[in-house]
Design an enzyme around this catalytic site. Sequence first.
Site, PDB file in Angstrom:
ATOM      1  N   HIS A  75     -13.219   3.568   2.866  1.00 49.80           N
ATOM      2  CA  HIS A  75     -12.160   4.465   2.163  1.00 49.80           C
ATOM      3  C   HIS A  75     -12.801   5.793   2.263  1.00 49.80           C
ATOM      4  O   HIS A  75     -14.083   5.591   2.063  1.00 49.80           O
ATOM      5  CB  HIS A  75     -11.525   3.468   1.504  1.00 49.80           C
ATOM      6  CG  HIS A  75     -10.925   2.432   2.008  1.00 49.80           C
ATOM      7  ND1 HIS A  75     -10.658   1.383   2.040  1.00 49.80           N
ATOM      8  CD2 HIS A  75      -9.639   2.791   2.787  1.00 49.80           C
ATOM      9  CE1 HIS A  75      -9.960   0.667   2.463  1.00 49.80           C
ATOM     10  NE2 HIS A  75      -8.763   1.045   3.097  1.00 49.80           N
ATOM     11  N   TYR A  85      -0.870  -0.872  10.108  1.00 51.93           N
ATOM     12  CA  TYR A  85      -1.153  -1.256   8.714  1.00 51.93           C
ATOM     13  C   TYR A  85       0.486  -1.393   7.990  1.00 51.93           C
ATOM     14  O   TYR A  85       0.475  -1.825   7.066  1.00 51.93           O
ATOM     15  CB  TYR A  85      -2.506  -0.432   7.873  1.00 51.93           C
ATOM     16  CG  TYR A  85      -2.922  -1.614   6.862  1.00 51.93           C
ATOM     17  CD1 TYR A  85      -3.352  -1.850   6.601  1.00 51.93           C
ATOM     18  CD2 TYR A  85      -2.789  -0.229   6.005  1.00 51.93           C
ATOM     19  CE1 TYR A  85      -3.977  -3.412   5.387  1.00 51.93           C
ATOM     20  CE2 TYR A  85      -2.526  -0.663   3.964  1.00 51.93           C
ATOM     21  CZ  TYR A  85      -3.792  -2.000   4.570  1.00 51.93           C
ATOM     22  OH  TYR A  85      -3.379  -2.538   2.727  1.00 51.93           O
ATOM     23  N   SER A  93       0.976  -1.176  -0.092  1.00 50.85           N
ATOM     24  CA  SER A  93       0.020  -0.018   0.246  1.00 50.85           C
ATOM     25  C   SER A  93       0.569   1.183  -0.262  1.00 50.85           C
ATOM     26  O   SER A  93       2.145   1.364   0.488  1.00 50.85           O
ATOM     27  CB  SER A  93      -1.088   0.377   0.984  1.00 50.85           C
ATOM     28  OG  SER A  93      -1.369   0.943   1.519  1.00 50.85           O
ATOM     29  N   SER A  94       0.298   2.382  -0.481  1.00 52.40           N
ATOM     30  CA  SER A  94       1.320   3.812  -0.745  1.00 52.40           C
ATOM     31  C   SER A  94       1.373   4.200   0.706  1.00 52.40           C
ATOM     32  O   SER A  94       2.022   5.169   0.862  1.00 52.40           O
ATOM     33  CB  SER A  94       0.725   4.459  -1.387  1.00 52.40           C
ATOM     34  OG  SER A  94      -0.309   5.271  -1.383  1.00 52.40           O
ATOM     35  N   CYS A  95       0.543   3.541   1.942  1.00 55.06           N
ATOM     36  CA  CYS A  95       0.327   4.355   3.216  1.00 55.06           C
ATOM     37  C   CYS A  95       1.795   3.619   4.073  1.00 55.06           C
ATOM     38  O   CYS A  95       2.217   4.083   4.296  1.00 55.06           O
ATOM     39  CB  CYS A  95      -0.771   4.205   3.806  1.00 55.06           C
ATOM     40  SG  CYS A  95      -0.646   2.373   4.843  1.00 55.06           S
ATOM     41  N   LYS A 143       2.734  -3.725   5.868  1.00 56.22           N
ATOM     42  CA  LYS A 143       2.926  -3.970   4.571  1.00 56.22           C
ATOM     43  C   LYS A 143       4.126  -3.437   4.589  1.00 56.22           C
ATOM     44  O   LYS A 143       4.695  -4.760   3.777  1.00 56.22           O
ATOM     45  CB  LYS A 143       2.296  -2.956   4.093  1.00 56.22           C
ATOM     46  CG  LYS A 143       0.278  -3.230   4.357  1.00 56.22           C
ATOM     47  CD  LYS A 143       0.002  -4.736   3.142  1.00 56.22           C
ATOM     48  CE  LYS A 143      -1.363  -4.775   3.061  1.00 56.22           C
ATOM     49  NZ  LYS A 143      -1.223  -5.727   2.736  1.00 56.22           N
TER      50      LYS A 143
END
Length: 313
Positions: free
Chosen positions: A182, A139, A110-112, A143
């Site tokens: 989201h 999270y 994920s980009s987070c 990841k």
Amino acid sequence: MIRDLNSKIFIAGRGGQVGSAIERRFRRSGFSNIVGLRSRELDMRSQKAVREYFEKERPEYVILAAAKVGGIQANIESPAEFLYDNLAIQNNIIEFSRQYEVKKLLFLASSCIYPRLAPQPMKEECLMSGKLEPTNEGYAIAKIAGLKMCEFYNKQYGTDFISVMPCNIYGYGDNFSPIRSHVVAALIRKVHEAKTAKSKTISVWGTGNARRELMFVDDLADACLYLFNSYTGNDFFNVGTGYDVSIRELVELIMDVVGYHAELKFDTTKPDGMPQKLMDVSKLSSAGWRATISLEEGLARTYRYFIDEVLNL
């Protein structure tokens, strides 16, 4: 490249938004031997359950799209669950893919995972160069661990495990729950409910200034198939559109799609999350893939899905 269309492909998270989109894309390409169970049928946090599943199915290829996901509120309320559940799922799927000699695995991160104040647009080399966004730290840490696990397994065991970094995904199969959705799904529901109630105002979390890169889920699925068939190595790829919009601009686009406009009230007591999450997609573009579905078209498709499949109107 998978040369045999009858090869057995295990999509972990097959019933979720991303997993189901990937299955649709693979099936359109001729793959028919796709397996996977819903979370209520296979608890992927359980080492015993995952081992037994691999022993029974013996998949040749694995797409790891299973994850515990949610928006800002869910991440704030349950950081331990987001960390533990995702670590457990990833550890089990990746380890048993190694033990059962899976030919190739694709892991969706994920980009987070990028630092909160990473230079924009965020390049792949920004990973682990600064502090994470606090509202989704659990999270993000999970990841990052999954991505590194794939890299280290390749180095130590000679596996072919690759990773992709999607931007914010929306579209078919989205979760429109008021609590766990989201941003796109949450705002579509809000605007639609305002239309139904003929409300003169719509309340939106944050300042409206935070910027997000948004990609329709079918584009992500297409990118996954492309990389699965074309890339082997320890690089990972940002998967996105290469452009972003502010939350204010996003709500205005959604109001256009829904056909209802109201005064926006921004609740600045609520967090924005990361101020901006725009990814540099030049590496993926150089590899030969670009997104094709515009934000306007994607929002229109998502609203139709919400009306037809969620509300059943």
